[in-house]
Design a protein around this motif. Structure first.
Motif, PDB file in Angstrom:
ATOM      1  N   ASP A  77    -103.332 -63.678  71.634  1.00 22.73           N
ATOM      2  CA  ASP A  77    -102.156 -62.887  71.269  1.00 22.73           C
ATOM      3  C   ASP A  77    -101.240 -63.657  70.319  1.00 22.73           C
ATOM      4  O   ASP A  77    -100.763 -63.104  69.318  1.00 22.73           O
ATOM      5  N   SER A 108     -95.920 -60.830  73.076  1.00 17.34           N
ATOM      6  CA  SER A 108     -95.931 -60.230  74.407  1.00 17.34           C
ATOM      7  C   SER A 108     -96.126 -58.722  74.370  1.00 17.34           C
ATOM      8  O   SER A 108     -96.508 -58.118  75.377  1.00 17.34           O
ATOM      9  N   THR A 111     -99.790 -56.770  75.262  1.00 13.73           N
ATOM     10  CA  THR A 111    -100.152 -56.268  76.589  1.00 13.73           C
ATOM     11  C   THR A 111     -99.719 -54.819  76.760  1.00 13.73           C
ATOM     12  O   THR A 111    -100.457 -53.992  77.307  1.00 13.73           O
TER      13      THR A 111
END
Length: 493
Positions: A77, A108, A111
């Motif tokens: 990520d 973040s 997700t």
């Protein structure tokens, strides 16, 4: 809040570059920007509220595009956001109008992208891409073939008329079916290691429940040091006997049962609300794990229904594959179909299932996608059940493989030739599994949650189909250039 974003595809030459120059139209990310973003946005916007209050959501093109780049290149990520920030071609693929030096989103958020999109939306996008690709390869017809079957009018009991489509009578194409396991990223599970991990989780929960009463109430004596030594005595033994393993498992079972009793006593003084969400979830999983392990220990068995093999990922189940390399794999079982080299999802299950039961559903889904039945179905022998053979015979579909029963003494040469041809064509699905596991991460699913794991698997099929279209575009462009060179040479001579 989700607002409709700009869905018009700008040209590579209109993409603003502060350092001058222009994007190349032959770049792979420029050529992959033909995804039907508008149709995807219609599906994606259903998951958001139209309330004008709150922040504006990221566009579907940026969310799905970022996941496609991640699965194609294998980035984490954080590294994905860094590469997008540094590469103008990736920013063009995500729908930006010009190069930006700041990150387009926080790592973040990826997700949430996986959760918001989900496997349903990804599979729908995959089907749209496959349908568009097949129409272009068949001659560029924009009409959807599944809208063409004739209809019949029947009387409606409530009055008026009821229009129902007739079953398609034509048969086109070949449907290839198979299933595989997508292993999850977990340690190889053993009864002893699972019980030791469960004991350590319970000890942390005991510490949390006793913390408010420290100094006022005596802490339960859980004997964690002795339990750790008992575990290591067997775990570090290179070749422990079955008797030693069984004794060690019995000791860990008693330690786990002791900790569970202590937790019941502490709950009378401290509510479970002091536990974190992760601890409460682990407590529920450990309770079920203890029940399963005790049942197997008492019955001298190694099998139980819905067996838990990972406390962190309790949805993972053992899938017996019977392969030479690994007889048992741990992860979801995936059934796919391959049509003209394109892969489509048929079923994903975390419990083991007989893939032969998915044939009828796959054929009906084939009709919904393309508007006609397949001429032949190429699959393993496990698909050749009596029910499937009867179904295919009624619809005039040829199911590959030998007939049921004792093999004949003399085989027809034409049947042998056809069977060898079917086996060669059926290797396409095995090649797709190999490509997905070696290049796109299907061999080891690193997502932790059930939904995100299914989203990652669907994305891998989508990326494979995009890569196939990209290869076709390359060969078409190469063929045009080659034909132009031939014409140039012919003009000279």
């Amino acid at each position: 809040m989700y607002a409709n974003h700009q869905d018009q595809q700008i040209l590579p030459g209109d993409f603003f570059l502060p350092f001058g120059g222009r994007l190349s139209e032959n770049n792979r990310w420029v050529q992959l920007s033909y995804i039907p973003w508008r149709r995807v946005e219609e599906e994606y916007s259903k998951h958001f509220s139209k309330d004008p209050r709150g922040g504006r959501a990221v566009s579907v093109r940026m969310a799905l595009g970022a996941l496609i780049i991640q699965e194609r290149e294998g980035f984490s990520d954080r590294h994905l956001v860094q590469h997008i920030t540094e590469n103008p071609y990736l920013q063009y693929f995500l729908g930006l109008e010009g190069y930006r030096e700041e990150p387009p989103f926080d790592p973040s958020l990826l997700t949430y992208f996986r959760k918001r999109l989900g496997p349903e939306v990804i599979n729908q996008v995959n089907e749209w891409i496959v349908q568009a690709a097949r129409q272009e390869e068949e001659g560029g017809d924009d009409d959807d073939p599944k809208d063409e079957p004739p209809t019949s009018t029947e009387a409606d009991p409530k009055g008026g008329s009821k229009v129902e489509p007739q079953e398609p009578q034509t048969h086109q194409g070949k449907l290839i079916l198979d299933a595989t396991c997508a292993p999850s990223d977990i340690a190889y599970p053993t009864d002893l290691s699972l019980l030791n991990t469960a004991r350590e989780k319970l000890e942390d929960i005991i510490d949390t429940l006793h913390a408010p009463h420290r100094g006022n109430m005596k802490k339960p004596r859980d004997r964690r040091c002795q339990a750790r030594r008992d575990y290591l005595r067997t775990a570090k033994n290179r070749k422990p006997s079955r008797r030693e393993i069984r004794k060690a498992v019995g000791r860990q079972l008693r330690y786990v049962a002791r900790d569970l009793r202590f937790i019941e006593q502490l709950v009378a003084h401290t509510p479970l609300t002091v536990l974190s969400r992760r601890q409460y979830r682990e407590l529920l999983v450990v309770g079920e794990l203890y029940r399963q392990q005790r049942e197997m220990y008492q019955s001298h068995s190694h099998r139980v229904d819905d067996r838990i093999v990972s406390i962190a990922q309790p949805d993972v189940r053992p899938i017996v594959r019977g392969k030479a390399k690994a007889n048992v794999e741990f992860g979801p079982k995936v059934a796919i179909s391959v049509v003209d080299g394109y892969s489509l999802m048929e079923k994903t299950s975390w419990d083991s299932f007989n893939e032969g039961t998915t044939l009828i559903e796959s054929v009906e889904r084939y009709v919904e996608r393309f508007g006609f039945y397949p001429e032949a179905i190429l699959a393993d022998k496990i698909y050749r059940t009596r029910e499937n053979l009867r179904y295919c015979k009624e619809l005039g579909i040829r199911l590959s493989g030998p007939k049921l029963g004792r093999p004949p003494k003399h085989l027809d040469p034409e049947e042998q030739k056809l069977e060898r041809q079917d086996m060669g064509e059926r290797n396409a699905v095995e090649g797709k599994f190999g490509e997905a596991k070696r290049n796109y991460g299907l061999g080891l699913i690193r997502a932790r949650l059930r939904q995100t794991s299914e989203t990652v698997i669907a994305l891998q099929l989508l990326v494979m189909n995009l890569e196939k279209r990209l290869r076709l575009l390359f060969w078409l462009l190469f063929g045009e250039v080659l034909s132009m060179d031939f014409h140039t040479v012919g003009a000279r001579y």
